[in-house]
Scaffold this motif. Structure first.
Motif, PDB file in Angstrom:
ATOM      1  N   ILE A   1      -5.408   0.271   7.519  1.00 39.86           N
ATOM      2  CA  ILE A   1      -4.353  -0.297   6.388  1.00 39.86           C
ATOM      3  C   ILE A   1      -3.911  -1.583   7.051  1.00 39.86           C
ATOM      4  O   ILE A   1      -3.640  -2.537   6.044  1.00 39.86           O
TER       5      ILE A   1
ATOM      6  N   VAL B   1       3.420  -0.931   3.832  1.00 39.65           N
ATOM      7  CA  VAL B   1       2.889   0.133   3.399  1.00 39.65           C
ATOM      8  C   VAL B   1       3.990   1.224   3.651  1.00 39.65           C
ATOM      9  O   VAL B   1       4.769   1.362   4.501  1.00 39.65           O
TER      10      VAL B   1
ATOM     11  N   TYR C   1      -4.032   3.840  10.163  1.00 43.81           N
ATOM     12  CA  TYR C   1      -3.075   2.942   9.914  1.00 43.81           C
ATOM     13  C   TYR C   1      -3.313   1.572  10.726  1.00 43.81           C
ATOM     14  O   TYR C   1      -3.196   0.490  10.043  1.00 43.81           O
TER      15      TYR C   1
ATOM     16  N   ILE D   1       0.845  -1.160  -0.123  1.00 42.39           N
ATOM     17  CA  ILE D   1      -0.156  -0.018  -0.079  1.00 42.39           C
ATOM     18  C   ILE D   1       0.864   1.177  -0.063  1.00 42.39           C
ATOM     19  O   ILE D   1       1.727   1.302   0.776  1.00 42.39           O
TER      20      ILE D   1
ATOM     21  N   LEU E   1      -3.731  -4.922   4.743  1.00 46.49           N
ATOM     22  CA  LEU E   1      -2.550  -5.488   4.179  1.00 46.49           C
ATOM     23  C   LEU E   1      -2.651  -7.125   4.079  1.00 46.49           C
ATOM     24  O   LEU E   1      -2.971  -7.727   5.241  1.00 46.49           O
TER      25      LEU E   1
END
Ligand code: SAM
Length: 285
Positions: free
Chosen positions: A177, A187, A174, A154, A181
């Motif tokens: 995120i 990331v 995050y 990402i 993932l």
């Protein structure tokens, strides 16, 4: 007619970068920001959001190589990639050069940025028609909260933490995120200036440390960001960007880069002493 026109990016009203403009190609105001594309004398076409320089044709390769190829050559087989922001298309262009990539999703909040770049800066926007790319016009924060898709890499290619990009610098973003993932995902985020924005770097690295077992920061320099030196931060679930990097993969890839190479990959993680002092514990791990 434009003999005295310049773009000027100011840093705290104490310092400015100034570039002579030959022609204004596009000026608009979207729901999110002002969007301008100008032709400069020195650096070719330039995109500005809210008056801040996003990319110039002359030096965009540095930023786009470094946000993309460091994680793409750290992860051994990146197939699915998510780009958040990146409306000029330069990051997606570099992602799509990797043959392993089966799908790249790009979530950009501002359609005006994409359209202005498609029309005026084909150098960065040309890959947006690649069939492996899905372009979503929407908020990256909402996307990572709601998607059930998993990505190997990402890339948070965002503006500075003002306006729509402000929540992109928060821990809840995050955590979302991390959920989207894959188990060995990585990331990378635009990591701001070591000279002018050390508090923001501390904040970003602190957030990543809360969420990911492996965190790091690396540097690059370019012509258009204030202070010259700029950085990206890393959050990774499994692979360390230096210890797990296999330089042979770069050589065997047959890809040619204007900035990135196997030595730059590891060299970029060599952190100057003033940054070590500023970031202290944030850069261990
Ligand atoms: N290289 C650039 C820089 O750091 O100067 C960033 C380039 S790219 C143009 C940044 C993009 O992030 C902008 O087009 C902006 O609209 C987009 N953006 C900001 N907040 C966003 C959000 N919440 N979701 C998706 N895109 C966002």
């Amino acid at each position: 007619m434009f003999s005295n026109l310049y773009v000027e990016e100011k840093m705290d009203d104490k310092y400015a970068l100034k570039f002579k403009v030959n022609k204004v190609l596009f000026s608009g105001k979207s729901l999110f920001q002002t969007v301008d594309v100008v032709e400069t004398e020195l650096l070719g076409k330039m995109l500005l959001n809210d008056g801040l320089i996003m990319v110039s044709e002359r030096d965009e390769f540095v930023y786009h190589d470094m946000i993309t190829h460091v994680p793409m050559f750290t992860h051994p087989n990146p197939k699915k990639v998510l780009v958040i922001g990146g409306g000029d298309g330069g990051t997606a262009r570099e992602v799509l050069r990797h043959q392993s990539v089966e799908r790249c999703v790009m979530v950009e909040i501002d359609e005006m940025v994409v359209n202005a770049c498609k029309e005026h800066i084909p150098q960065t926007s040309s890959a947006l028609s690649d069939p492996r790319l899905e372009l979503i016009i929407g908020d990256g924060i909402k996307f990572v909260k709601e998607t059930s898709e998993k990505f190997d890499v990402i890339l948070v290619d965002s503006t500075d933490p003002i306006g729509p990009a402000e929540p992109l610098f928060n821990v809840s973003f995050y955590r979302d995120i991390e959920k989207c993932l894959s188990d060995d995902g990585i990331v990378i985020s635009q990591g701001e200036s070591p000279f002018y924005l050390k508090e923001m770097q501390q904040k970003l690295l602190g957030i990543k440390k809360e969420v990911f077992p492996i965190t790091s920061i690396y540097n690059f320099s370019n012509l258009t960001y204030p202070g010259g030196l700029w950085s990206f931060t890393v959050g990774s679930k499994k692979y360390h960007p230096v210890r797990d990097f296999n330089p042979e993969r770069v050589e065997k890839s047959d890809l040619n880069f204007e900035y990135y190479n196997k030595d730059i990959h590891t060299g970029a993680f060599a952190i100057p002493n003033f940054m070590r002092q500023n970031l202290g514990d944030f850069i261990q791990g």
